[in-house]
Design a protein around this motif. Structure first.
Motif, PDB file in Angstrom:
ATOM      1  N   MET A   1     -21.101 -13.300 -10.202  1.00 39.54           N
ATOM      2  CA  MET A   1     -22.517 -13.594 -10.488  1.00 39.54           C
ATOM      3  C   MET A   1     -22.928 -14.866  -9.751  1.00 39.54           C
ATOM      4  SD  MET A   1     -22.968 -12.478 -14.497  1.00 39.54           S
ATOM      5  CE  MET A   1     -21.276 -12.631 -15.100  1.00 39.54           C
ATOM      6  N   ARG A  68     -31.725 -10.880 -12.145  1.00 45.44           N
ATOM      7  CA  ARG A  68     -31.983  -9.856 -13.160  1.00 45.44           C
ATOM      8  C   ARG A  68     -31.833 -10.485 -14.538  1.00 45.44           C
ATOM      9  NH1 ARG A  68     -31.467  -5.020 -10.083  1.00 45.44           N
ATOM     10  NH2 ARG A  68     -32.575  -4.003 -11.785  1.00 45.44           N
ATOM     11  N   HIS A  79     -21.731  -8.747 -21.263  1.00 42.88           N
ATOM     12  CA  HIS A  79     -21.942  -8.676 -19.808  1.00 42.88           C
ATOM     13  C   HIS A  79     -21.055  -9.697 -19.082  1.00 42.88           C
ATOM     14  CE1 HIS A  79     -24.216  -7.644 -16.217  1.00 42.88           C
ATOM     15  NE2 HIS A  79     -24.432  -8.921 -15.983  1.00 42.88           N
ATOM     16  N   ASP A  83     -16.663  -8.867 -16.797  1.00 43.89           N
ATOM     17  CA  ASP A  83     -16.138  -9.300 -15.493  1.00 43.89           C
ATOM     18  C   ASP A  83     -15.163 -10.469 -15.599  1.00 43.89           C
ATOM     19  OD1 ASP A  83     -17.479  -7.429 -14.023  1.00 43.89           O
ATOM     20  OD2 ASP A  83     -19.244  -8.693 -13.704  1.00 43.89           O
TER      21      ASP A  83
ATOM     22  N   ARG B  92     -25.288  -0.471 -12.423  1.00 45.01           N
ATOM     23  CA  ARG B  92     -24.735  -1.598 -13.186  1.00 45.01           C
ATOM     24  C   ARG B  92     -25.797  -2.321 -14.018  1.00 45.01           C
ATOM     25  NH1 ARG B  92     -21.100  -5.940 -13.484  1.00 45.01           N
ATOM     26  NH2 ARG B  92     -22.212  -7.911 -13.449  1.00 45.01           N
ATOM     27  N   HIS B  93     -26.971  -2.539 -13.431  1.00 51.58           N
ATOM     28  CA  HIS B  93     -27.999  -3.258 -14.165  1.00 51.58           C
ATOM     29  C   HIS B  93     -28.574  -2.396 -15.297  1.00 51.58           C
ATOM     30  CE1 HIS B  93     -30.876  -6.382 -14.892  1.00 51.58           C
ATOM     31  NE2 HIS B  93     -31.859  -5.516 -14.815  1.00 51.58           N
ATOM     32  N   ALA B  96     -26.182  -2.566 -18.184  1.00 53.14           N
ATOM     33  CA  ALA B  96     -26.311  -3.815 -18.939  1.00 53.14           C
ATOM     34  C   ALA B  96     -27.536  -3.760 -19.857  1.00 53.14           C
ATOM     35  CB  ALA B  96     -26.407  -5.004 -17.983  1.00 53.14           C
ATOM     36  N   VAL B  99     -26.758  -1.599 -22.879  1.00 51.61           N
ATOM     37  CA  VAL B  99     -25.948  -2.343 -23.859  1.00 51.61           C
ATOM     38  C   VAL B  99     -26.821  -3.372 -24.587  1.00 51.61           C
ATOM     39  CG1 VAL B  99     -23.993  -3.918 -24.147  1.00 51.61           C
ATOM     40  CG2 VAL B  99     -23.784  -1.938 -22.630  1.00 51.61           C
TER      41      VAL B  99
END
Lengths: 219, 219
Positions: A1, A68, A79, A83, B92-93, B96, B99
């Protein structure tokens, strides 16, 4: 990120300091070793149309990474954890168990605790709260008893420290005005074990420093 | 996933029928097209030491797949969704965000709804509930208002139907004894849209059939 921003409050009254939910996200980010900025936003901004596009319920924390936005503290911690091996074990089954305890913290343990917290800290002088408090305490004890039975002989919810412990510890913290956690030695030791982590200490220190800077000027 | 088992109740009183949380898991499994068995377990088994190893809080649903157990309805639905594009978008976004709405359903929308449900269906005659009910209704309306604002112009919480809609719809169902959802036409249409899905209809039909078979013999 890439660049990470977390929203928090410029100040909170003493009874809420250390409980505002951006603490969970700061803690998770510290565990994951990710740099981040905190943006402190006031009530006006939280209820703005623009902020509601980022957080539909107008609360903190909201979380921005790589441009985002994401909302809801449990989801943000999830999130970050997805990772980061510091917060989520690599094994598929262990990951599922971590997520199970994340939801359990927020949907099974948290609700009765929030009810008792609101009664004691926000509605203590109201008649309904006085009538209901004994049953509210019992409801909390049922959950704490089950949690204590699970943690007996375990250091953490899932074999090793995970994102679930970040959520559970910050949920149990809402009982700090009572002796309920200390009545369960297993839980008391668990909370102390988690809160002793340098990542938690740093997150809490930073949040408190923000409130010190944002404190209203005494009349 | 190989062989799947979900635990449910052999029977529930009418006020709780259609609300017991194995419904969420059945619905998710139907959407994902996964075959499963339901094992109905009574209160004695739920409080047994053996079951507490599977579900530390002794509730339903618990979920077994490939010989491994998982608990907490939100986490089970998440586990099913993680491997099913029918419930979780590939991006992926978007994942997220799905969730985020799953946690929002269970930790932001559900708690005030559960409080009102308990007041009305389990404690309606108690003085504290009568005193507190107006504020409890207001707390629900604040959340429903924000949710309605978000869903205005959207069919689902995240662009398309996801696991978050399974959770949100089954949370809103706890208000069926009131007119609160129908007061928000956007929410009313949303719930009807989700509940019209064949997967929901089949899950509900199967749960009700289990209760019909398990109904206590009339005295």
């Amino acid at each position: 990120m890439d660049k990470i921003t977390v929203t928090g409050l410029p100040w909170a009254p003493p009874f809420a300091q250390g409980l505002v939910r951006d603490l969970r996200v700061r803690w998770a980010l510290e565990e994951a070793g990710l740099p981040y900025e905190v943006r402190l936003i006031d009530g006006g901004e939280r209820s703005s149309h623009e902020y509601r596009q980022k957080h539909p319920f107008g609360m903190v924390p909201a979380f921005e990474a790589d441009g985002r936005w994401l909302f809801e503290s449990g989801a943000i911690v999830h999130h970050i954890a997805a990772d980061s091996e510091a917060l989520m074990p690599p094994d598929r089954h262990d990951r599922a168990n971590t997520v199970a305890w994340m939801f359990a913290a927020l949907n099974t343990v948290d609700p009765p605790i929030q009810n008792l917290f609101a009664m004691d800290l926000q509605h203590g002088e109201e008649q309904w709260a006085k009538l209901r408090r004994p049953a509210a305490v019992d409801a909390v004890k049922v959950r704490l008893g089950a949690l204590s039975a699970w943690l007996d002989g375990r250091d953490y919810l899932v074999d090793r420290f995970t994102a679930a412990d970040v959520l559970m510890t910050t949920v149990l913290k809402f009982l700090r005005h009572t002796a309920l956690v200390t009545e369960f030695p297993v839980l008391d030791a668990y909370v102390k074990r988690c809160e002793a982590r340098p990542a938690f200490q740093k997150a809490l220190r930073d949040q408190m420093a923000d409130y010190a800077r944002g404190a209203p000027v005494a009349a």
